[in-house]
Write an enzyme that holds these catalytic residues in place. Structure first.
Site, PDB file in Angstrom:
ATOM      1  N   TYR A 154       0.739  -1.328  -0.013  1.00 43.60           N
ATOM      2  CA  TYR A 154       0.183  -0.015   0.042  1.00 43.60           C
ATOM      3  C   TYR A 154       0.917   1.294  -0.077  1.00 43.60           C
ATOM      4  O   TYR A 154       0.852   2.431  -0.758  1.00 43.60           O
ATOM      5  CB  TYR A 154      -1.025   0.082   1.205  1.00 43.60           C
ATOM      6  CG  TYR A 154      -1.915   1.037   1.135  1.00 43.60           C
ATOM      7  CD1 TYR A 154      -3.240   0.885   0.251  1.00 43.60           C
ATOM      8  CD2 TYR A 154      -1.725   2.096   2.089  1.00 43.60           C
ATOM      9  CE1 TYR A 154      -4.093   1.875   0.257  1.00 43.60           C
ATOM     10  CE2 TYR A 154      -2.928   3.101   2.246  1.00 43.60           C
ATOM     11  CZ  TYR A 154      -3.847   2.901   1.083  1.00 43.60           C
ATOM     12  OH  TYR A 154      -4.821   4.006   1.306  1.00 43.60           O
ATOM     13  N   LYS A 158       1.221   4.044  -2.765  1.00 44.83           N
ATOM     14  CA  LYS A 158       0.876   5.602  -2.764  1.00 44.83           C
ATOM     15  C   LYS A 158       1.852   6.333  -2.790  1.00 44.83           C
ATOM     16  O   LYS A 158       1.793   7.717  -3.450  1.00 44.83           O
ATOM     17  CB  LYS A 158       0.073   5.850  -1.231  1.00 44.83           C
ATOM     18  CG  LYS A 158      -1.203   5.128  -0.941  1.00 44.83           C
ATOM     19  CD  LYS A 158      -2.282   5.702  -2.278  1.00 44.83           C
ATOM     20  CE  LYS A 158      -3.492   4.742  -1.679  1.00 44.83           C
ATOM     21  NZ  LYS A 158      -4.626   5.085  -2.946  1.00 44.83           N
TER      22      LYS A 158
END
Length: 246
Positions: A154, A158
């Site tokens: 994750y 990002k």
């Protein structure tokens, strides 16, 4: 109304921050395309937006599929004849510590959170270039700047979103296309609310405001960046995190 008569695609609009953002955009006068995976969920959100007086349509899309994304863009132009705003909100998590994370877990998150953003952003930019105007807004996270335990995939996704946001701002500014991202902190979504109370308490403690954020806080940020009030803002990663990163 900040977004009167603007046409906006919002991905991942079937629930959570995406749904609340769709509601906010409708209240600000935008014509909203609700984009998500499940048609029944999409239909429910469209109905709720129409109930509050919004103008909305729903289109099923898998953002990892370039064919699906092209279909989404074609249907949007067929319905509204233009595209002013894209909110790249669709995203997933699949947490695990590095030593336990599988290649599948890593790849799945990168496919949705990075490749999906790329597909939508590229397709939207082509339309906006022809119009010589547009706004692309990407969903980042404070994790994309500071990392987070158990979120290698994750965090990497990002960081990728942040990099694309700044790169696109440099490439597309000449066409009057603004590109920004919003980086939420700990937000009280249904997924977060389902976490153990001890975890929630720690999240609240890390915020200088001693609370979790509300999805409406993020929707307000998107609405501002999408509006003419932010006409000189591009290439920015706007943290909406209650000071959790300070």
């Amino acid at each position: 109304m900040k977004l009167k008569d603007k046409v906006a695609i919002i991905t991942g609009a079937g629930s959570g921050i995406g749904k609340v953002t769709a509601e906010k955009f409708c209240m600000e006068g935008a014509k909203v395309v609700v984009a998500d995976l499940k048609q029944d969920v999409i239909d429910s959100v469209v109905k709720s937006l129409q109930h509050i007086g919004g103008e909305a349509i729903g289109i099923s899309v898998d953002v990892t599929s370039s064919e699906d994304v092209q279909h989404l863009m074609a249907k949007t132009l067929e319905a509204f004849d233009r595209l002013d705003i894209v909110v790249n909100n669709a995203g997933i998590t699949h947490d695990a510590q590095l030593l336990k994370m599988t290649e599948e877990q890593f790849t799945n998150v990168l496919n949705v959170n990075v490749m999906g953003v790329f597909h939508i952003g590229q397709a939207a930019a082509k339309i906006m270039k022809d119009q010589q105007s547009g706004v692309i807004l990407n969903a980042s996270s404070v994790v994309g700047t500071y990392g987070n335990f158990g979120q290698t995939n994750y965090a990497a996704s990002k960081w990728g979103v942040n990099g694309m946001t700044k790169t696109w701002a440099k490439e597309l500014g000449r066409y009057n296309i603004r590109v920004n991202a919003v980086a939420p902190g700990f937000i009280s979504t249904p997924m977060v609310k389902s976490m153990p109370e001890k975890v929630l308490a720690k999240m609240k403690e890390r915020s200088l405001l001693q609370r979790l954020g509300d999805p409406q806080d993020i929707a307000n940020g998107y609405a501002f960046l999408a509006s003419d009030e932010a006409s000189f803002i591009t290439g920015t990663i706007l943290s909406i995190d209650g000071g959790v990163t300070l």
